[in-house]
Structures are given as structure tokens and as C-alpha cells.
Design a protein around this motif. Structure first.
Motif, PDB file in Angstrom:
ATOM      1  N   VAL A  79       0.843  -1.198   0.000  1.00  0.00           N
ATOM      2  CA  VAL A  79       0.000   0.000   0.000  1.00  0.00           C
ATOM      3  C   VAL A  79       0.882   1.252   0.000  1.00  0.00           C
ATOM      4  CG1 VAL A  79      -1.597   1.368   1.405  1.00  0.00           C
ATOM      5  CG2 VAL A  79      -2.029  -1.077   1.037  1.00  0.00           C
ATOM      6  N   ALA A  80       1.945   1.237   0.791  1.00  0.00           N
ATOM      7  CA  ALA A  80       2.839   2.397   0.883  1.00  0.00           C
ATOM      8  C   ALA A  80       3.525   2.684  -0.451  1.00  0.00           C
ATOM      9  CB  ALA A  80       3.876   2.172   1.977  1.00  0.00           C
ATOM     10  N   LEU A  81       3.998   1.645  -1.137  1.00  0.00           N
ATOM     11  CA  LEU A  81       4.647   1.846  -2.435  1.00  0.00           C
ATOM     12  C   LEU A  81       3.689   2.497  -3.428  1.00  0.00           C
ATOM     13  CD1 LEU A  81       6.616  -1.515  -2.935  1.00  0.00           C
ATOM     14  CD2 LEU A  81       7.399   0.604  -1.881  1.00  0.00           C
ATOM     15  N   LEU A  82       2.476   1.972  -3.496  1.00  0.00           N
ATOM     16  CA  LEU A  82       1.475   2.540  -4.401  1.00  0.00           C
ATOM     17  C   LEU A  82       1.155   3.983  -4.029  1.00  0.00           C
ATOM     18  CD1 LEU A  82      -1.035  -0.424  -4.883  1.00  0.00           C
ATOM     19  CD2 LEU A  82       0.175   0.779  -6.707  1.00  0.00           C
ATOM     20  N   ALA A  83       1.056   4.249  -2.733  1.00  0.00           N
ATOM     21  CA  ALA A  83       0.698   5.594  -2.280  1.00  0.00           C
ATOM     22  C   ALA A  83       1.764   6.612  -2.683  1.00  0.00           C
ATOM     23  CB  ALA A  83       0.507   5.606  -0.767  1.00  0.00           C
ATOM     24  N   VAL A  84       3.022   6.244  -2.540  1.00  0.00           N
ATOM     25  CA  VAL A  84       4.107   7.155  -2.921  1.00  0.00           C
ATOM     26  C   VAL A  84       4.024   7.479  -4.410  1.00  0.00           C
ATOM     27  CG1 VAL A  84       6.609   7.407  -3.147  1.00  0.00           C
ATOM     28  CG2 VAL A  84       5.636   6.416  -1.063  1.00  0.00           C
ATOM     29  N   LEU A  85       3.813   6.447  -5.237  1.00  0.00           N
ATOM     30  CA  LEU A  85       3.693   6.658  -6.682  1.00  0.00           C
ATOM     31  C   LEU A  85       2.489   7.532  -7.015  1.00  0.00           C
ATOM     32  CD1 LEU A  85       4.479   2.997  -7.809  1.00  0.00           C
ATOM     33  CD2 LEU A  85       5.953   4.981  -8.177  1.00  0.00           C
ATOM     34  N   LYS A  86       1.365   7.255  -6.358  1.00  0.00           N
ATOM     35  CA  LYS A  86       0.149   8.032  -6.607  1.00  0.00           C
ATOM     36  C   LYS A  86       0.321   9.495  -6.186  1.00  0.00           C
ATOM     37  CE  LYS A  86      -3.237   4.243  -6.043  1.00  0.00           C
ATOM     38  NZ  LYS A  86      -4.375   4.638  -6.907  1.00  0.00           N
ATOM     39  N   ALA A  87       1.146   9.727  -5.174  1.00  0.00           N
ATOM     40  CA  ALA A  87       1.411  11.096  -4.713  1.00  0.00           C
ATOM     41  C   ALA A  87       2.326  11.847  -5.681  1.00  0.00           C
ATOM     42  CB  ALA A  87       2.030  11.076  -3.321  1.00  0.00           C
ATOM     43  N   GLY A  88       2.871  11.127  -6.656  1.00  0.00           N
ATOM     44  CA  GLY A  88       3.726  11.764  -7.656  1.00  0.00           C
ATOM     45  C   GLY A  88       5.204  11.665  -7.360  1.00  0.00           C
ATOM     46  N   ALA A  89       5.568  11.008  -6.253  1.00  0.00           N
ATOM     47  CA  ALA A  89       6.964  10.920  -5.840  1.00  0.00           C
ATOM     48  C   ALA A  89       7.589   9.602  -6.295  1.00  0.00           C
ATOM     49  CB  ALA A  89       7.071  11.066  -4.328  1.00  0.00           C
ATOM     50  N   ALA A  90       8.877   9.456  -6.040  1.00  0.00           N
ATOM     51  CA  ALA A  90       9.601   8.211  -6.302  1.00  0.00           C
ATOM     52  C   ALA A  90       9.845   7.511  -4.971  1.00  0.00           C
ATOM     53  CB  ALA A  90      10.937   8.506  -6.984  1.00  0.00           C
ATOM     54  N   TYR A  91       9.710   6.180  -4.964  1.00  0.00           N
ATOM     55  CA  TYR A  91       9.963   5.462  -3.709  1.00  0.00           C
ATOM     56  C   TYR A  91      11.385   4.914  -3.660  1.00  0.00           C
ATOM     57  CZ  TYR A  91       9.067   0.741  -5.766  1.00  0.00           C
ATOM     58  OH  TYR A  91       9.126  -0.420  -6.505  1.00  0.00           O
ATOM     59  N   LEU A  92      11.918   4.897  -2.455  1.00  0.00           N
ATOM     60  CA  LEU A  92      13.254   4.379  -2.176  1.00  0.00           C
ATOM     61  C   LEU A  92      13.090   3.215  -1.201  1.00  0.00           C
ATOM     62  CD1 LEU A  92      16.396   4.451  -1.947  1.00  0.00           C
ATOM     63  CD2 LEU A  92      16.117   6.228  -0.214  1.00  0.00           C
ATOM     64  N   PRO A  93      13.181   1.956  -1.671  1.00  0.00           N
ATOM     65  CA  PRO A  93      12.959   0.818  -0.777  1.00  0.00           C
ATOM     66  C   PRO A  93      14.159   0.555   0.131  1.00  0.00           C
ATOM     67  CG  PRO A  93      13.472   0.037  -2.982  1.00  0.00           C
ATOM     68  CD  PRO A  93      13.446   1.542  -3.058  1.00  0.00           C
ATOM     69  N   LEU A  94      13.869   0.331   1.410  1.00  0.00           N
ATOM     70  CA  LEU A  94      14.899   0.001   2.398  1.00  0.00           C
ATOM     71  C   LEU A  94      14.519  -1.297   3.083  1.00  0.00           C
ATOM     72  CD1 LEU A  94      15.416   3.506   4.085  1.00  0.00           C
ATOM     73  CD2 LEU A  94      16.831   2.452   2.315  1.00  0.00           C
ATOM     74  N   ASP A  95      15.444  -2.228   3.129  1.00  0.00           N
ATOM     75  CA  ASP A  95      15.200  -3.518   3.780  1.00  0.00           C
ATOM     76  C   ASP A  95      15.474  -3.371   5.276  1.00  0.00           C
ATOM     77  OD1 ASP A  95      15.265  -6.143   4.750  1.00  0.00           O
ATOM     78  OD2 ASP A  95      16.018  -6.925   2.839  1.00  0.00           O
ATOM     79  N   PRO A  96      14.480  -3.618   6.139  1.00  0.00           N
ATOM     80  CA  PRO A  96      14.700  -3.492   7.593  1.00  0.00           C
ATOM     81  C   PRO A  96      15.824  -4.386   8.106  1.00  0.00           C
ATOM     82  CG  PRO A  96      12.353  -3.730   7.105  1.00  0.00           C
ATOM     83  CD  PRO A  96      13.094  -4.010   5.830  1.00  0.00           C
ATOM     84  N   ASP A  97      16.153  -5.442   7.358  1.00  0.00           N
ATOM     85  CA  ASP A  97      17.202  -6.366   7.785  1.00  0.00           C
ATOM     86  C   ASP A  97      18.605  -5.855   7.463  1.00  0.00           C
ATOM     87  OD1 ASP A  97      15.537  -8.144   8.915  1.00  0.00           O
ATOM     88  OD2 ASP A  97      15.691  -9.691   7.380  1.00  0.00           O
ATOM     89  N   TYR A  98      18.708  -4.779   6.708  1.00  0.00           N
ATOM     90  CA  TYR A  98      20.023  -4.246   6.366  1.00  0.00           C
ATOM     91  C   TYR A  98      20.718  -3.706   7.618  1.00  0.00           C
ATOM     92  CZ  TYR A  98      20.227  -4.359   1.241  1.00  0.00           C
ATOM     93  OH  TYR A  98      20.337  -4.756  -0.063  1.00  0.00           O
TER      94      TYR A  98
END
Length: 530
Positions: A79-98
Motif C-alpha cells: 500500500v505504501a509503495l502505491l501511495a508514494v507513486l500516486k502522490a507523484g513521488a519516487a519510492y526508495l525501498p529500504l530492507d529493515p534487515d540491512y
């Protein structure tokens, strides 16, 4: 003519548009399944819209903004990924395990304006503005937001869709910038070949830190299919994955290491399954084992992050004839060039360059590195130099031979590590293998081999193993390409992306190793070794 890849297949302008179209056309169809719960296109779309409206109205998010997303695997992540795109922005994925230090570096280097995360993770992640999606007050506020799609008159196909960080040769990761038009062309190509249809179910197992997650999430959504999202535990547990695969899954994408893990656990695939294998070279041995499963349709995938996920793919049916990466996908061109930039003939190895609609916008805040790796060639188009060694086969299939930067010198001889690994994997004794070069106390490079034995051979002594493998290698490789030491491991160490972690390979204990290889010393020995 092998680069004649133009098609008339329609391509979306924005990454999230096909999802919105499916939500209008098939609102009750299942978009997402997670932990036994199903979510319709309409439900996911409305929740993403509410978060997107909040991001625009309350956080000021819009075009040219980068929003970091660090969430555990689950519906809220998608849902968050879609929301960022819909807001017009670019998403930057971060793995919590990093590691925390790596996450800190990426957040700082990207200059992300906002971080979407959850309360448990917030303390580890420095960012100027943070939104925790699991806060009760936020959920109450989101419930009051509109559920309709956002309209962006100024958002174009050239706008940034996502930034994803890959390992850098300098020791620090670098962010690759990909626009909507690049990822949309990729998805249109994938919907045709290997192909996916409305109603089909894809099992998503990949970390968001690996760009192949885009195929797992957005390919099903672009055709009206279902994403069956494996949780973190399930994505690493072969028995849990086997259970999920029995639930009418038609497509699964993973690295060779994950497919090996499934096979070792006794996986049997009776129903039809499109197996996409990529991220690391596929051995003929692995291909043969996968094709022994009655339902498997096997595809080998290849491509660097810089040219948008996969750039070539090919169906594998006769592994004994060799493993190629097929041909360029739609709207993609590849060239094999010499060090002088000249086109090389069929069968001659050189550096692989990739051009076409998938070539990304380069590296975030690294103009010099972008200029070094992305070049405008004689056709006037930008091409990406992969650093991969490749050659054309006579039938138009492309063969990847390894990395140019894996060409090392040992005792004065130039060596390609991938070639040694290839021959180790041909042995009936070996289930998995890796080779590493280590600088010794004598200031010389030394070859070390690491093997995972077939289960029935694990009682073999080190001396017997070394002698049998060396006997096999002697018939295929010159002496200077034979590992000085062999180390038996239960499993090869893997990165979070499922690739072999060469840095984590242990240094052999010389005291416990037997039958050390002695490098050719005299001129005669060296001549014979060649």
C-alpha cells in the motif's frame, strides 16, 4: 536483426496506472494475498489513495520528491509503495534487515524528504520527516481521507518512479534512478515474454532491496493477476515456500540459490509453473534439476539494475546445449564491443553494452560515475556499459561469460573466476561452488575453492574430495586455474538478495587442508601449464 525488438504492444505512461485501471475494471478481483488473507483491487487501491492524499496534503509530497519506505513484508508495505507513486513521488525501498550503518548511509546520500516506516523501526532510522504507518492517530486520520484516485496533470512518463541502491565498487552503495517510462516498457515486455495473464497468481519472495521485486509486484497488477506475498519467514523457509507453491501459483521468480534451496528440500512441482531464474548465473546442473519437475517452464533472466530489472530472457529446454540468457526483451538492444568500442563478430567475447527504452537515468548525485558508465554511442542513444563479458552464439542467443572485473591474475596468468566455478559445478560430487582470490602473506594471489557436496557424499574425506575434483579439473583446466585449497561448506553464504556473498566466504585453515596445489615454477612447467 537480433536487436530488432520494437513492438506495437501498448505501454502505460505511469507505473501505478495499470493498477488503477484494474481497480476500476475488476474491483472485486484479488490483487494481494498475504498470510491467508485476500485483498481486492478496490480495497488496496482505496487504502493507497487515502495514504497518497495524506502525503500530498499533510506532508507536501509531490513530483521530484524521494520517499524512503522501510516496512516489514506485508500489505502495508505494498500500500505504501502505491501511495508514494500516486502522490507523484519516487519510492526508495529500504530492507529493515540491512545493517543500520548501511541504512543511515542510503538515507543520507539519497536526501529522502520523508520516511515511511513503523514504530518498531523508527529509532534506527534518521530522517528529517518520519511517518509511522502503524500509529493509531495516523490510521484515524487516513480514514477521513478521500478514496478516489489522485490526478496529476504535470506528472509525466519522464518523472522518477523509484531509486534503488546497489553495491558500489568504491565500497559504498549507489542509487540508480528509474523513470516511469523505463519500468512501464519493462513490464509491457514481460507481460508478453515470459508472459502473465489476468487471474494468474505470482508468488513474491524477493526483498525490496533487490530491483526484481518490481516484476513480482507490478507485473501481476499490470495484467489483473494476484500477488501472493510470502512473509519474511516463508521467503527463507523451503517447506513454507513449498506449501505456498501448492496454492495455484503459476509464476515464481527467484535467484538460483533459492531454487537450489527448494530442490534440496524435496520440492516436487506437478502443476504448471513458470520458473524465472536470475540474479546470478544458472548452471546446467540446476537447469536440468528444475526441468525434471513435471510442471516447470524454465526461463533464464539477465539484466543489471541500471537498465531496469531484466534486459534479456530466454526459455531453457536443453541445458546440455549450454545456458544462454536468450535475446533482448522488447525495445532493448545489446552490443558486444571490444575495449576500443568496436563491434565484435559472432563467437568473440567482449564487453556487453545495453541500450533501448530500459536504460535508466543514471546514479543519484553521482554525475561523474553516470558519465563513466552511460555513454552516447554513434547511434545518438545512451548505452550502459555493463562490465559483463559476453558473446553472441550463432543462433542469436547471448551468452554471459562472467564479469570483466573478475578477470584476475594469479601467478602471472589471467584467470576468469566464473570459468573455474563453471567446471566445479559440472562435477557429480558438487551441489554448489564458489571461487575466491585471496592475497597471501607472500604478496601473491591464491585461488581458494568452496564446495557444497551432494548429500550422499558428505562423508567423503577432504583428501579424497581434493584428489577426485582435481582429477576432473585437470582434464578441463590448466594447472594455474586449479584452486590451491578446497573447503567444504554446508551451504554457501548468501546476501539478503539471495546471491553468493563472496566476502563472507571463510579463509581456509591451511593446517587442515591437504594436497596443496604448487604453482608451476620453471619456464618448462609454465609452458606445460598453459
Amino acid at each position: 536483426h537480433w536487436n530488432n525488438t520494437a513492438t506495437e504492444h501498448p505501454v502505460a505512461s505511469l507505473l501505478h496506472e495499470p493498477f488503477e485501471a484494474m481497480a476500476r475494471q475488476y474491483p472485486a478481483a484479488i490483487a494481494l494475498e498475504y498470510d491467508g488473507q485476500q485483498y481486492s483491487y478496490s480495497d488496496v487501491n482505496q487504502r493507497a489513495n487515502q495514504l497518497a492524499h495524506y502525503l500530498v496534503q499533510q506532508e507536501g509530497i509531490g513530483a521530484n520528491h524521494i520517499v524512503a519506505v522501510c516496512l516489514e513484508r506485508g500489505p502495508e508495505l505494498l500500500v505504501a509503495l502505491l501511495a508514494v507513486l500516486k502522490a507523484g513521488a519516487a519510492y526508495l525501498p529500504l530492507d529493515p534487515d540491512y545493517p543500520t550503518q548501511r541504512l543511515h548511509y542510503i538515507l543520507d546520500d539519497s536526501q529522502a524528504g520523508l520516511l515511511l516506516t513503523e514504530q518498531r523501526l523508527q529509532g534506527h532510522l534518521p530522517c528529517r520527516a518520519v511517518v509511522c504507518v502503524d500509529e493509531v492517530s495516523l490510521r484515524q486520520e487516513l480514514a477521513l481521507q478521500p478514496v478516489d484516485d489522485l490526478l496529476h496533470e504535470r506528472l509525466t512518463a519522464e518523472a522518477l518512479a523509484y531509486v534503488i541502491y546497489t553495491s558500489g565498487s568504491t565500497g559504498q552503495p549507489k542509487g540508480v534512478m528509474v523513470a516511469h517510462q523505463q519500468i512501464c516498457h519493462f513490464l509491457a515486455a514481460m507481460s508478453q515474454q515470459p508472459g502473465m495473464s489476468r487471474g494468474e497468481r505470482l508468488l513474491a519472495v524477493t526483498s525490496l532491496s533487490f530491483d526484481i521485486h518490481l516484476l513480482e509486484l507490478f507485473l501481476p497488477w499490470s495484467v489483473g493477476g494476484t500477488v501472493v506475498l510470502a512473509g519474511l519467514a516463508a521467503s527463507r523457509d523451503p517447506l513454507m515456500l513449498m506449501t505456498l507453491l501448492q496454492q495455484d501459483i503459476r509464476v515464481m521468480q527467484a535467484t538460483p540459490a533459492t531454487w537450489k534451496m527448494l530442490l534440496e528440500a524435496g520440492w516436487q512441482q506437478q502443476s504448471p509453473l513458470r520458473v524465472l531464474c536470475g540474479g546470478e548465473p544458472m548452471s546446467a546442473q540446476l537447469a536440468t534439476r528444475l526441468l525434471s519437475q513435471p510442471g516447470v517452464e524454465l526461463w533464464n533472466m539477465y539484466g543489471p539494475t541500471e537498465t531496469t530489472v531484466w534486459s534479456c530472457c530466454g526459455r531453457i529446454s536443453q541445458p546440455a546445449d549450454g545456458i544462454s540468457v536468450g535475446r533482448p526483451i522488447a525495445h532493448t538492444r545489446v552490443q558486444v564491443l571490444s575495449a576500443m568500442g568496436q563491434l565484435l563478430p559472432i563467437g568473440v567475447a567482449g564487453e556487453l553494452w545495453i541500450g533501448g527504452r530500459g536504460v535508466s537515468q543514471g546514479y543519484l548525485h553521482k554525475e561523474d560515475l553516470t558519465a563513466e558508465r552511460f555513454k552516447r554511442l554513434s547511434d545518438g542513444q545512451f548505452w550502459y556499459r555493463t562490465g559483463d563479458l559476453a558473446r553472441w552464439q550463432p543462433d542469436g542467443q547471448l551468452e554471459i561469460l562472467g564479469r570483466l572485473d573478475e578477470q584476475v591474475k594469479v601467478h602471472g596468468f589471467r584467470i576468469e573466476l566464473g570459468e573455474i566455478e563453471h567446471h566445479l559445478l559440472q562435477s557429480t560430487l558438487v551441489r554448489d561452488a564458489a571461487v575466491k582470490v585471496v592475497r597471501g602473506d607472500d604478496d601473491e594471489n591464491h585461488l581458494f575453492g568452496y564446495v557444497v557436496l551432494q548429500p550422499e557424499l558428505e562423508s567423503l574425506s577432504v583428501i579424497e574430495l581434493h584428489e577426485q575434483l582435481l582429477t576432473e579439473l585437470r582434464s578441463k583446466l590448466p594447472a594455474y586455474m586449479q584452486p590451491e585449497r578446497l573447503m567444504v561448506l554446508a551451504e554457501l553464504p548468501l546476501t539478503s538478495n539471495g546471491k553468493v556473498d563472496r566476502k563472507a566466504l571463510p579463509l581456509p585453515d591451511v593446517a587442515t587442508m591437504q594436497a596443496a596445489y604448487e604453482a608451476p615454477q620453471t619456464a618448462t612447467e609454465q609452458a606445460l601449464a598453459v
